[in-house]
Write a protein that holds these residues in place. Structure first.
Motif, PDB file in Angstrom:
ATOM      1  N   ALA A   1      38.894  46.136 -22.162  1.00 27.27           N
ATOM      2  CA  ALA A   1      38.564  45.645 -20.824  1.00 27.27           C
ATOM      3  C   ALA A   1      39.804  45.273 -20.018  1.00 27.27           C
ATOM      4  O   ALA A   1      39.837  45.464 -18.803  1.00 27.27           O
ATOM      5  N   VAL A   2      40.818  44.752 -20.676  1.00 26.46           N
ATOM      6  CA  VAL A   2      41.984  44.278 -19.939  1.00 26.46           C
ATOM      7  C   VAL A   2      43.082  45.329 -19.801  1.00 26.46           C
ATOM      8  O   VAL A   2      44.024  45.131 -19.044  1.00 26.46           O
ATOM      9  N   GLN A   3      42.962  46.436 -20.483  1.00 28.00           N
ATOM     10  CA  GLN A   3      44.014  47.456 -20.443  1.00 28.00           C
ATOM     11  C   GLN A   3      44.284  47.919 -19.020  1.00 28.00           C
ATOM     12  O   GLN A   3      45.425  47.989 -18.587  1.00 28.00           O
ATOM     13  N   ASN A   4      43.248  48.224 -18.264  1.00 30.19           N
ATOM     14  CA  ASN A   4      43.446  48.692 -16.885  1.00 30.19           C
ATOM     15  C   ASN A   4      44.037  47.607 -15.993  1.00 30.19           C
ATOM     16  O   ASN A   4      44.778  47.908 -15.057  1.00 30.19           O
ATOM     17  N   ALA A   5      43.719  46.353 -16.286  1.00 28.59           N
ATOM     18  CA  ALA A   5      44.283  45.264 -15.483  1.00 28.59           C
ATOM     19  C   ALA A   5      45.790  45.152 -15.705  1.00 28.59           C
ATOM     20  O   ALA A   5      46.520  44.741 -14.807  1.00 28.59           O
TER      21      ALA A   5
END
Length: 150
Positions: free
Chosen positions: A51-55
């Protein structure tokens, strides 16, 4: 091909923010060791990472973007460990304080509930240490394992 310095600095800053938010979330979620993760904990960890990879990298999917994000995470982890090792107050902030679960054969239910430790988990830990019943336990303390101590 080269995304530009401002893009790479942005990746490092976003990675830092995400790291700190995840560190806070893990800190607030409890004191279980990685080896004691339930399937639910592992699933949550895997989904969080996805979930946080793109952020962290934003629209940049380049190898260079990943090369910036990965060392940023490693550096942050190293810095947190270094500061924790030398600063007791910061270590308490990051790791929390130990929780007494059993004292003189008496289970402290309030502490067990606060730490989300079930009687089944307590009994499993006792069996792993060759203890048949909590009545035989003088002290049972739940605390973070210090990775630098091993």
């Amino acid at each position: 091909m080269y995304p530009g310095g401002h893009v790479l600095i942005g990746i490092a800053l976003r990675t830092t923010i995400v790291y700190l938010v995840i560190l806070l979330g893990v800190r607030l979620s409890g004191k279980r060791e990685v080896g004691q993760m339930t399937p639910f904990d592992l699933t949550l960890l895997l989904l969080l990472s996805n979930a946080v990879q793109n952020a962290m990298t934003g629209p940049d999917t380049s190898v260079l973007g990943a090369v910036i994000a990965a060392p940023t995470l490693l550096l942050l982890n190293y810095l947190i460990a270094e500061v924790s090792g030398g600063n007791r107050r910061f270590r308490r902030l990051v790791q929390g304080q130990p929780s007494l679960l059993v004292h003189d054969g008496q289970v402290i239910a309030v502490h067990m509930a606060r730490e989300h430790v079930t009687m089944d988990a307590l009994q499993q830990a006792m069996r792993e240490h060759g203890i048949a019943t909590y009545h035989d336990v003088a002290l049972a303390v739940l605390e973070w394992m210090d990775p630098s101590a091993s």
